[in-house]
Each structure stands twice: as structure tokens, then as C-alpha cells.
Design an enzyme around this catalytic site. Structure first.
Site, PDB file in Angstrom:
ATOM      1  N   ARG A  53      -0.374   4.497   2.180  1.00 31.67           N
ATOM      2  CA  ARG A  53       0.013   3.716   0.818  1.00 31.67           C
ATOM      3  C   ARG A  53       1.066   2.890   1.086  1.00 31.67           C
ATOM      4  O   ARG A  53       1.204   1.585   0.496  1.00 31.67           O
ATOM      5  CB  ARG A  53       0.092   4.894  -0.133  1.00 31.67           C
ATOM      6  CG  ARG A  53      -1.283   5.464  -0.648  1.00 31.67           C
ATOM      7  CD  ARG A  53      -0.732   6.758  -1.614  1.00 31.67           C
ATOM      8  NE  ARG A  53       0.118   7.784  -1.202  1.00 31.67           N
ATOM      9  CZ  ARG A  53       0.249   8.470  -1.726  1.00 31.67           C
ATOM     10  NH1 ARG A  53       0.219   8.769  -2.924  1.00 31.67           N
ATOM     11  NH2 ARG A  53       1.077   9.654  -1.190  1.00 31.67           N
TER      12      ARG A  53
ATOM     13  N   ASN B 299      -3.940   7.917  -3.480  1.00 29.24           N
ATOM     14  CA  ASN B 299      -5.073   9.008  -2.675  1.00 29.24           C
ATOM     15  C   ASN B 299      -5.979   9.670  -3.724  1.00 29.24           C
ATOM     16  O   ASN B 299      -5.598   9.751  -4.936  1.00 29.24           O
ATOM     17  CB  ASN B 299      -3.940  10.127  -2.119  1.00 29.24           C
ATOM     18  CG  ASN B 299      -3.274   9.368  -0.914  1.00 29.24           C
ATOM     19  OD1 ASN B 299      -3.624   8.609  -0.248  1.00 29.24           O
ATOM     20  ND2 ASN B 299      -2.191  10.278  -0.394  1.00 29.24           N
TER      21      ASN B 299
END
Length: 755
Positions: free
Chosen positions: A21, A39
Site C-alpha cells: 500500500r 486491503n
């Protein structure tokens, strides 16, 4: 100006807990794009908006510049309506939906974290649990997905202010590193006695002092406890061997630096790459003459299993102790590795003089992985820490979700869906309650992590295997029995991403044949859906059944008997005066089951040559026979191959030649080499004959016997010179640790064939 475009992106693979990320955030903001990343149970979801050319560059970068621990297996892109959104942000995880993401394996400490641990000016100086998104514990601490801190064993450690700042900063390499911690908020190290009472002084200093005094130190690692002693101290190594009830099996050695490794063993570039990889396996290397290592570390073995330190704790301990250490699994022989503090004190209290432990719980016990490098190619011997649970991805789809229960020895299990087979960490031999518990809880854990609800369960044909009985007790599933040696060949096919057909040579110690006899020297025409047995080693009786596996001299008697009454003047018979009773046993029904096992043929030759009459661990006689062979000897013994619909390869010819040379005074290393060479020629000749009848020009080699590097180095060039393409294992072991992959591949192929 370019027209704005917006894309919804789904990224799958190993993309959680690896800094994906923040990588996406940095990539997007660097290109001036807007959107979000997060996520969920399926992986990573992205919404990205901006100029079309920049969005294209972003999508290209997702695959090409992913973080070091990431493994992107899929990027699915769909158009979305633009929103004129400003800025790019990282959003909270979403737990809803079916699990489709992968869990990354534990990874060795990265260079940046090691620098911090060694820097007196850094707040993590000397801290043994330092980690970041590029390294540290993963699989061993994961309890559930998505991979967020509350779903790990770090959930009980509240972040301090400084760690929380790092954790929330997308520009920091600890952004959402779930095990992140420091001395103020993380796990703490302690040294105790066998009762759990603290020992005074600095834990690391006192632990190093235990090693220096020749003591046995229990060390809590990533996946469980190890037992450590000074690898140069014979008294310490011998004491550990005696306390652990491990008579002959070699110990592994951990080195604190490459210089220490090079002082012990020869290391080529491919072996160096394996040693220093993020997986940090034990690598089996050729020992240097005169290497300073205690004889009891690897008795009678010209090779040494070596690994480099892979956690800050190991680095710090070896920084205080100047020599390599034995680092072997924390267990008593045949038991699974201890991984909980109370269990470790109970089981290891009579072995270890002190315990170097900590309060970070381990969720899944995981042994060290073991590899060898053969002709520049890494080949797994035991696939566990650093590799599991990363999938073996195959070029076909599983139409049903599959559980494969594996074999009885060196057990692994596997679960499969879509194109991925998640082969478990090494479970071990299913001989006792604790190992069976590890097997059953492991299956439940994998089913939860990868959202598997098995519709098909594959198992070995042997009705007494505990893994087979486990499968039979499951409700509402389709059971698929897979013959042991077919599973070996299917495993090699899946390992190489090929469906077959192949000529499969499956050589091992024991496997339940579909005719009720014990197989182990098999030549099969096989693909993933089935096989035909086209040739095999000529069966011999196994006097006393399983007793002969533990006592190779009994198998030697059986092979000697093939040419008439055994000659009583042979040393193997003088050493074992009960041979006359064993010879008589060969003629009694029910006491000497037939076997075509290649492993037993190696046993017989090892015993005749005086290498090993009784074994302490599986394959010991064959391993030691390979060790003594003269690798420069070119000669080989002839082997007769019968005719007919199923060819019989007469292994007794090899034993007879061994006896003749032994009586003629030929050196034992030369005889051992000629045996290997003769067997290799026989295998190649059988493959040539079978190609003539089948038209198949690809050979797959599997089974534990093909972990014998000398045999492989003799056989594979012979097959190539005869025009064959040869398939070998790399991702999973050739031994029974790879059986579960083969079982899963067969079950999936049968499902596809029906549909």
C-alpha cells in the site's frame, strides 16, 4: 489537456504485509494521481484517477516495481466513472468477502533493520525484534486475514507514540508493518532456567556465556525453539546428541557471517544466492578438509548443512559469541519442534541448560527449510520457514477446492483452489499425538487463511496412514485415493507446470502399491489423471517387514539369497550371526512381504559394504553410501532387464557385482561409485526401451532416492545424451514432503476430466 480516466484495480498475490500500500501511495502521488488504496480479504483494491497516460504508467509500475517481498500474481483493471477526486489516500482494511489474498512467508532481517540494530545512536540499537515491511515474522504470527495487527500475535503489544507515528506514515518503511515495535512497546528478551525462573545479568551476554562454557542453550526463534551449542566443541556437540537422543542424523550449523561459512565449506555463486536470500534456508554444502567443526556435528558426513543468521536475535547472539553454533530443532528425536514456552520447558528441560526466550507468541510452528544446489539449481529437501505458505502456481485451474492430506513420513498437506496450491510447512512423521495435532490444526488454519472449504480430499492408498484415516473421517467430501508413486510423479509435473504424459521414474523407500505389495522402484507412463506401471525393480522379500527397514543387513540377506544360499564368509553375515534365521524367514509366508523398493536396494549395498547395518533415521544407509563413493570412478556394474509387458530390472545383479568386487579387494569407495553408475545406466536403458513402446520422450524423476546428488549427476546427462528431456523438482522436495502437491494435482485433473 488529457481527458481524465478512472480505473478500479484489483491486485492479487502476496501483497499484504509487504509494504504494497505505501508503494502504491508513493507511485500514485509521484505521478500526480488521485484515488485510494486498501486491503481486503481478496488482496489489494485500488481506485486511481488522472490523465490516461499517467494511469497507464501507474498500471505498468504495479508489476514492474513492486516491493521486494511482494509477489503479484494478478492485476485486474476495470473502468470506473470519474469523480474529480483530489489527492490519493490509504484507507482502512475491509474484512468482508471471501479470502483470496496470500500470506507471505517469514523473511530474514533486511540490511536497513540490521544497520539500526547495530547503531548505538538508533532507538532500536541492540533490539532483537526489529523489523519493517521488508522483513521479519509473517506466517508464524498470522492468525487470520486480512493481514492486520489485530489478526497477528502482535495484537497484545500496544504501539508506543513513536512506533504508531511510523506505522501511520505512508513515507516510512514501517508503514503498516504489522509486527512493528521497539524496546518501549514490543516483546522483551529474557534468559531463564528450565523452570522458567529468570537468570541474572544481560540475557544475551549470559546466553553467550552458556555457549562458551559448553552448555546447551534453547533459543526461541521465528517458528519455534532451537537447541544451540558451540559447533567447535566436541564435548558440547556430543552431549547435545546424547540428550536429544539423536544418534547419527547431522546437525545444522548457523554462522554469523559469510566468512565463517567460507571457513567451513566450499560455496559457489548459486549456493551463495540461496544462503543470502530472504528465505535463509539451511544449505547443504561440501565441507572443506580440516574445517573446524566438532566430529559429532555431522558424523561421517563430508557435507554440512549451514545457514546464516536470519533474525536480529540470532545476529545479536552470534555477535557476542565468536564461533558458529549448532542450531538444531528444539525437540526430542521424532517429536515436532517445541514452540510454546511452557511446552518447551517441559520437553526440553532435560536437554537445555538455559532458555533464551521472549514473550512474542508463535502461532504456527515452522521448522527451518533445507535445500541443496544441484547444477546451479536450488532443490528443496525440506520446504518450511521462508517458503511456506507461498503457493505453487500451476497453469491449470482447479474446478473444485481440494485438500490433499499427504504422506505418513515427512508429511505436508496442501489446499488448492483456482490455480494455486498452498503446500504446508513441514509437519513431520505422523507417529505421535503431538505431530498429528500439528497436522489437524494446520489444516484448519490453512482452510481459514485461504478460505478453503474442500469439496475433494486426496489421500494415499495405504489404509493405515494416519493422513488416510483423517481423510476417511471427513464428512460431505469426495475422497480420491492417489497411489503413492503416481503422486510423486504428479508432484514433479506440477512442480514444473506440465500436465504430462511422461515416463516417471519414482524411486523411494516405501509406497503402497495397487497390487498390495510394497513399491519403490517404479517406471510409470503417467500424466495427472492416471498411470501405467511399465517396469520396476525386481521384487525381493523383506524379512521381518518394517524391521528390515531399520536393519538394512536383513535386506542384504534377502538380496544375497537371490543367487542361492548366502556365502557365510561375508563380513556382513559375520557381523550379524542371526542371518541364518532371517534367511529361513524369507521362505515363510506372511513374514517377508515383497518389495521393489530402490531405497532397500541402497540399504542392502550399504550393509554389504560395511557402511551401515542399522539406521537411526530414514535413508541413513543410502546417504552414507553416497558419501563414501569415489566420484572420480567411471565404471559401473551391469544389470539385466527382463522382457515382457512389464520389465523387471534385476537389482540383485548389482549386489552380486558388489560382492565380487569386495572379495577381489576393490576399495569400498570405488564399489559404491560403480553401484551408483550401474544403477544410472540401468535407469537410462529402461527409459530408452519404454520410449520405443510409448513414444514418450520426457522423463520425470521423483522420490526420496533422487535427493542423491551423485545418482542425479550420473543419470541426467545420460538421459540427455539419449535425447530425453528431464524434469526434476525445485519448488517442493522429491521426497514425501512433495506428495501433497502431487495428490492435489491428481485430484484437480480428475475433476477437470469429469467436467
Amino acid at each position: 489537456m488529457e481527458v481524465l480516466t478512472r480505473k478500479h484495480v484489483r491486485v492479487t498475490g502476496i501483497v499484504q504485509g509487504v509494504g504494497f500500500r505505501p508503494f502504491v501511495f508513493s507511485l500514485a502521488t509521484g505521478l500526480g494521481l488521485a484515488g485510494r488504496v486498501g486491503n481486503d480479504a481478496r488482496g489489494v483494491f485500488i481506485e486511481v484517477e488522472g490523465a490516461a497516460s499517467k494511469v497507464d504508467r501507474f498500471l505498468h509500475g504495479l508489476r514492474e516495481h513492486a516491493p521486494p517481498l511482494a509477489a503479484v500474481t494478478g492485476v485486474v483493471v476495470a473502468d470506473a466513472p470519474t469523480t474529480a477526486e483530489a489527492g490519493f489516500r490509504i484507507v482502512d482494511s475491509e474484512a468482508a468477502g471471501p479470502c483470496a489474498t496470500f500470506v507471505s512467508a517469514d523473511s530474514a532481517t533486511c540490511a536497513e533493520c540490521l544497520d539500526e540494530v547495530g547503531d548505538p545512536r538508533d532507538r532500536r540499537f541492540g533490539y532483537p525484534f526489529t523489523n519493517c515491511t521488508n522483513c521479519g515474522p509473517r506466517f508464524t504470527i498470522v492468525e487470520d486475514v486480512p493481514y492486520d495487527r489485530p489478526n497477528t500475535t502482535m495484537s497484545g503489544f500496544a504501539l508506543c507514540t513513536r512506533c504508531a507515528t511510523e506505522y501511520r506514515d505512508p513515507g516510512n518503511r514501517r508503514f503498516h508493518a504489522q509486527p512493528v515495535c521497539c524496546p518501549d512497546c514490543g516483546p522483551q528478551l529474557r534468559l531463564t532456567d528450565s523452570k522458567g525462573d529468570p537468570r541474572p545479568g544481560d540475557a544475551l551476554d549470559e546466553a553467550a556465556a552458556v555457549l562458551a562454557r559448553g552448555g546447551v542453550l534453547a533459543v526461541k526463534g521465528l517458528g519455534g525453539f532451537h537447541l544451540a551449542v558451540d559447533a567447535t566443541d566436541e564435548n558440547a556437540a556430543a552431549a547435545l546428541r546424547e540428550r536429544k537422543h539423536r544418534d547419527g542424523k547431522p546437525f545444522a550449523v548457523m554462522a554469523g557471517s559469510l566468512d565463517q561459512v567460507r571457513a567451513l565449506c566450499a560455496v559457489n555463486d548459486a549456493e551463495l544466492a540461496a544462503l543470502t536470500s530472504r528465505r535463509r534456508p539451511i544449505v547443504v554444502l561440501d565441507r572443506l578438509p580440516g574445517a573446524r567443526v566438532a566430529p559429532s556435528v555431522a558424523p561421517g558426513n563430508r557435507r554440512l548443512g549451514v545457514m546464516l543468521a536470519y533474525t536480529p536475535l540470532h545476529h545479536l547472539l552470534l555477535g557476542r559469541f565468536p564461533r558458529p553454533v549448532v542450531l538444531t530443532s528444539g525437540n526430542v528425536s521424532d517429536e515436532p519442534i517445541a514452540y510454546r514456552d511452557d511446552d518447551a520447558r517441559h520437553r526440553l528441560g532435560s536437554i537445555a541448560d538455559a532458555f533464551l526466550t521472549h514473550d512474542r507468541p508463535i502461532h504456527t510452528r515452522t521448522d527451518d527449510s533445507v535445500v541443496r544446489v544441484v547444477e546451479g539449481r536450488e532443490m528443496a529437501i525440506r520446504r518450511s520457514r521462508g517458503y511456506a505458505p507461498e503457493p505453487v502456481t500451476v497453469p491449470w485451474r482447479f474446478p473444485s477446492q481440494v485438500l490433499a492430506c499427504g504422506a505418513e513420513l515427512k508429511n505436508t498437506f496442501a489446499v488448492a483452489k483456482n490455480e494455486d496450491v498452498f503446500v504446508s510447512h513441514h509437519i513431520g512423521d505422523l507417529k505421535n499425538l503431538e505431530t498429528l495435532r500439528s497436522f489437524t490444526t494446520g489444516i484448519a488454519h490453512f482452510r481459514r487463511l485461504f478460505d478453503i472449504e474442500p469439496e475433494v480430499v486426496a489421500h494415499d492408498l495405504h489404509p493405515e496412514y494416519l493422513s488416510t484415516k483423517y481423510a476417511a473421517d471427513l464428512d460431505d467430501v469426495e475422497l480420491v485415493g492417489v497411489q503413492h508413486h503416481h503422486a510423486h510423479i504428479a508432484s514433479c509435473l506440477a512442480d514444473n507446470g506440465e500436465p504430462g504424459p511422461v515416463l516417471g521414474v519414482a524411486f523411494d523407500g516405501t509406497g503402497y502399491g495397487d497390487d498390495g505389495t510394497i513399491w519403490g522402484g517404479e517406471f510409470l507412463a503417467a500424466d495427472l489423471t492416471g498411470f501405467r506401471r511399465l517396469a520396476h525393480l525386481e521384487p525381493v522379500p523383506l524379512p521381518g517387514g518394517a524391521t528390515a527397514i531399520r536393519q538394512p543387513w536383513r535386506t542384504a540377506v534377502a538380496y544375497l539369497d537371490e543367487y542361492g544360499p548366502p556365502p557365510a564368509d561375508l563380513d556382513v553375515l559375520r557381523r550379524n550371526p542371526d542371518w541364518t534365521a532371517v534367511s529361513a524367514l524369507l521362505r515363510r509366508n506372511g513374514h517377508s512381504p515383497l518389495t521393489s523398493s530402490a531405497g532397500r536396494l541402497f540399504d542392502a549395498v550399504a550393509s554389504v559394504l560395511g557402511v551401515r547395518d542399522a539406521i537411526d533415521y530414514e535413508g541413513q544407509a543410502a546417504i552414507e553410501l553416497e558419501q563414501i563413493a569415489d566420484t572420480g570412478e567411471p565404471g559401473g556394474y551391469p544389470v539385466s532387464i527382463g522382457t515382457g509387458p512389464v520389465l523387471h530390472v534385476r537389482g540383485a545383479d548389482l549386489v552380486r557385482s558388489v560382492v565380487d568386487d569386495l572379495r577381489a579387494g576393490t576399495p569400498v569407495p570405488v564399489i559404491a561409485a560403480r553401484f551408483h553408475n550401474g544403477l544410472a545406466v540401468a535407469v537410462a536403458e529402461v527409459c530408452v526401451r519404454l520410449r520405443e513402446s510409448t513414444g514418450i520422450g520426457v522423463v520425470a524423476l521423483s522420490g526420496g532416492v533422487f535427493q542423491n546428488v551423485l545418482l542425479l549427476q550420473r543419470l541426467t546427462p545420460m538421459l540427455e545424451r539419449r535425447g530425453f528431456r528431464t524434469l526434476l523438482h525445485s519448488q517442493v522436495p522429491a521426497n514425501d514432503g512433495g506428495i501433497s502437491l502431487g495428490q492435489a494435482a491428481v485430484a484437480g485433473a480428475l475433476c477437470r476430466a469429469r467436467r
